[in-house]
Enzyme design. Structure first.
Site, PDB file in Angstrom:
ATOM      1  N   TYR A   1      -4.779   4.157   6.028  1.00  0.00           N
ATOM      2  CA  TYR A   1      -4.491   3.514   7.491  1.00  0.00           C
ATOM      3  C   TYR A   1      -6.344   4.828   8.586  1.00  0.00           C
ATOM      4  CZ  TYR A   1      -0.609   0.581   6.845  1.00  0.00           C
ATOM      5  OH  TYR A   1       0.104  -0.444   6.594  1.00  0.00           O
TER       6      TYR A   1
ATOM      7  N   LYS B   1       0.891  -1.485   0.330  1.00  0.00           N
ATOM      8  CA  LYS B   1      -0.145   0.056   0.493  1.00  0.00           C
ATOM      9  C   LYS B   1       0.970   1.359   0.043  1.00  0.00           C
ATOM     10  CE  LYS B   1       0.464   1.583   3.203  1.00  0.00           C
ATOM     11  NZ  LYS B   1       1.842   2.424   3.749  1.00  0.00           N
TER      12      LYS B   1
HETATM   13  P1  NAD Z   1      12.157   2.727   1.485  1.00  0.00           P
HETATM   14  O1  NAD Z   1      12.208   3.508   1.187  1.00  0.00           O
HETATM   15  O2  NAD Z   1      12.963   1.924   3.134  1.00  0.00           O
HETATM   16  O3  NAD Z   1      12.611   1.536   1.015  1.00  0.00           O
HETATM   17  C1  NAD Z   1      12.057   0.900  -0.608  1.00  0.00           C
HETATM   18  C2  NAD Z   1      13.065   0.398  -1.706  1.00  0.00           C
HETATM   19  O4  NAD Z   1      13.076   0.804  -3.546  1.00  0.00           O
HETATM   20  C3  NAD Z   1      15.101   0.622  -1.321  1.00  0.00           C
HETATM   21  O5  NAD Z   1      15.092  -0.455  -1.287  1.00  0.00           O
HETATM   22  C4  NAD Z   1      14.831   1.711  -2.405  1.00  0.00           C
HETATM   23  O6  NAD Z   1      16.660   1.201  -2.508  1.00  0.00           O
HETATM   24  C5  NAD Z   1      13.915   1.092  -3.289  1.00  0.00           C
HETATM   25  N1  NAD Z   1      14.272   1.803  -4.246  1.00  0.00           N
HETATM   26  C6  NAD Z   1      13.506   1.300  -5.870  1.00  0.00           C
HETATM   27  N2  NAD Z   1      14.573   2.777  -6.823  1.00  0.00           N
HETATM   28  C7  NAD Z   1      13.861   3.549  -5.545  1.00  0.00           C
HETATM   29  C8  NAD Z   1      13.463   5.008  -6.217  1.00  0.00           C
HETATM   30  N3  NAD Z   1      13.998   5.584  -7.804  1.00  0.00           N
HETATM   31  N4  NAD Z   1      13.744   6.037  -4.941  1.00  0.00           N
HETATM   32  C9  NAD Z   1      12.930   5.256  -4.330  1.00  0.00           C
HETATM   33  N5  NAD Z   1      13.735   4.507  -3.267  1.00  0.00           N
HETATM   34  C10 NAD Z   1      14.105   2.816  -4.356  1.00  0.00           C
HETATM   35  O7  NAD Z   1      10.498   2.217   2.041  1.00  0.00           O
HETATM   36  P2  NAD Z   1       9.290   0.941   2.663  1.00  0.00           P
HETATM   37  O8  NAD Z   1       9.625   2.102   3.996  1.00  0.00           O
HETATM   38  O9  NAD Z   1      10.350   0.268   2.300  1.00  0.00           O
HETATM   39  O10 NAD Z   1       8.382   1.261   1.658  1.00  0.00           O
HETATM   40  C11 NAD Z   1       7.906   0.365   0.709  1.00  0.00           C
HETATM   41  C12 NAD Z   1       6.669  -0.091   0.284  1.00  0.00           C
HETATM   42  O11 NAD Z   1       6.165  -0.542   1.522  1.00  0.00           O
HETATM   43  C13 NAD Z   1       5.801   1.480   0.336  1.00  0.00           C
HETATM   44  O12 NAD Z   1       4.478   0.739  -0.477  1.00  0.00           O
HETATM   45  C14 NAD Z   1       5.474   1.864   1.954  1.00  0.00           C
HETATM   46  O13 NAD Z   1       4.117   2.436   2.109  1.00  0.00           O
HETATM   47  C15 NAD Z   1       5.176   0.143   2.219  1.00  0.00           C
HETATM   48  N6  NAD Z   1       5.210  -0.267   3.935  1.00  0.00           N
HETATM   49  C16 NAD Z   1       3.853  -0.705   4.238  1.00  0.00           C
HETATM   50  C17 NAD Z   1       4.091  -0.495   5.347  1.00  0.00           C
HETATM   51  C18 NAD Z   1       3.227  -1.791   5.925  1.00  0.00           C
HETATM   52  O14 NAD Z   1       2.689  -1.768   7.059  1.00  0.00           O
HETATM   53  N7  NAD Z   1       2.671  -2.412   4.534  1.00  0.00           N
HETATM   54  C19 NAD Z   1       5.278  -0.534   6.517  1.00  0.00           C
HETATM   55  C20 NAD Z   1       5.762   0.834   5.819  1.00  0.00           C
HETATM   56  C21 NAD Z   1       5.886   0.088   4.277  1.00  0.00           C
END
Ligand code: NAD
Length: 362
Positions: free
Chosen positions: A218, A134
């Site tokens: 949420y 999401k």
């Molecule tokens: P994050 O920034 O920690 O990770 C993102 C990943 O994408 C990194 O590994 C990064 O290297 C990669 N990436 C590739 N191309 C990129 C670009 N152009 N710019 C930025 N990053 C790039 O983010 P996250 O917190 O892991 O979130 C990722 C997804 O997961 C989102 O959709 C977020 O909403 C979702 N999420 C969901 C929950 C949940 O509880 N369901 C919790 C956290 C995150």
């Protein structure tokens, strides 16, 4: 020797069987014999590293089979830590070759929201089932394209709404369904945490940042699930107390929803305040949840003294197991792409309301 139909089918390749029996539906990539489906995580950031990979060590119906990353150093670390074979490690560039890898049944897209559409569509075209985090995508058009790609490639699409797999959340959904305290009159929901980062995708509009899609879903899900209805109109206001960080996207969003039954919801979400609660006022009682959308320990109480406090080992493990099982058995998913789309439809209306300063019909 007469072969049983099942043995005969399993002795054929999927493509061969589909040619001989054009009427039968063969779900792409999923061998009927597998006891556990292989998952490839795309994007190895916070959520994959801290939550999904550990949860995939607890799952019974699926396991961490592969990774897709743009960072060679991460590939090395994950390969060693999780014993991932070299042939199951992909980059964003060679990702489409995953089509030829029978170890991978499901691709789990865990990238910034603006990248979800591209990787969901590429995964579907590769014949893989898809889990997508999401918010599903920045726009309704993106969501519709993702759903269409999965449909036309005959693969399933599940959205990572872990809370919908949590019995504590299911408990208040049931209260609305059974009208235990009569009709819902008012919902108040809030989801937020303090994010002080300055250059993360959450502060970047092009990458799908802004609190509404991130934590806002949420608060929105709280209102939708607690009423069991879809909102018909919304009025919203965006604000920012730290314009030096939140230049392109909102830090805080407050929105009010109207539902067909007459129920109303007042929702707030912020990257500037820690908050995590839901309150539902019915004709003849109330229900409160706090925390409401946490990874662990969501709990609540009702006006008749009922307590909601079901233990759950790992929301993410339960979510992935239930979704994997739905793929294996070809049954309905708890939160399919259409559910992600329902939220994004409201999110789009919220931004329209912010721009116009008026109530927007959904
Ligand atoms: P994050 O920034 O920690 O990770 C993102 C990943 O994408 C990194 O590994 C990064 O290297 C990669 N990436 C590739 N191309 C990129 C670009 N152009 N710019 C930025 N990053 C790039 O983010 P996250 O917190 O892991 O979130 C990722 C997804 O997961 C989102 O959709 C977020 O909403 C979702 N999420 C969901 C929950 C949940 O509880 N369901 C919790 C956290 C995150």
């Amino acid at each position: 020797m007469i072969l049983e139909r099942r043995e005969f089918l399993s002795s054929l390749t999927l493509a061969g069987a589909a040619t001989l029996f054009p009427g039968i539906s063969l779900l792409a990539a999923t061998s009927p014999k597998k006891e556990k489906l292989g998952v490839a995580l795309v994007g190895l950031g916070y959520y994959s590293t801290d939550l999904l990979a550990p949860a995939l060590q607890l799952t019974e119906k699926c396991y961490l089979a592969g990774i897709v990353t743009g960072t060679p150093a991460k590939a090395e670390t994950w390969k060693t830590k999780y014993n991932i074979p070299e042939k199951n490690i992909y980059t964003y560039e060679n990702f489409d070759k995953i089509a030829d890898n029978p170890d991978i049944d499901i691709v789990y897209v865990v990238l910034p929201p603006s990248m979800h559409r591209e990787f969901v569509v590429r995964a579907a075209k590769a014949g893989k089932h898809v889990f997508c985090e999401k918010p599903m995508a920045p726009s309704v058009a993106d969501c519709e394209a993702m759903i269409a790609a999965c449909k036309s490639n005959k693969v399933k699409l599940a959205i990572g709404y872990r809370c919908q797999h949590d019995p504590n959340i299911q408990a208040y959904m049931k209260v609305a369904k059974e009208q235990k305290f009569g009709k819902v009159k008012m919902v108040t929901s809030a989801a937020g945490y303090v994010d002080n980062r300055t250059t993360h995708w959450k502060q970047n509009k092009k990458l799908g940042g802004g609190v509404m899609g991130d934590m806002g879903v949420y608060a929105l899900q709280g209102a939708r699930l607690a009423t069991g209805e879809e909102p018909i109109s919304v009025i919203a206001q965006a604000s920012t107390t730290r314009p030096e960080i939140y230049k392109e996207v909102e830090e805080t969003m407050m929105f009010m929803l109207d539902f067909p039954s007459g129920a109303r919801a007042a929702c707030q979400t912020s990257f500037g305040t820690n908050m995590n609660h839901l309150q539902v006022n019915y004709e003849k009682g109330w229900l409160k949840m706090e925390p409401h959308s946490g990874y662990n320990g969501n709990k609540g109480s009702m006006s008749d003294g009922t307590v909601i406090n079901f233990p759950i080992k790992s929301q993410q493990a339960k979510q992935m197991d239930e979704d994997a099982l739905a793929i294996m058995n070809n049954t309905d998913l708890i939160a399919p792409g259409e559910e992600g789309l329902r939220d994004i439809r409201v999110v789009e209306a919220i931004y329209k309301s912010v721009a116009s300063g008026k109530s927007v019909k959904i």
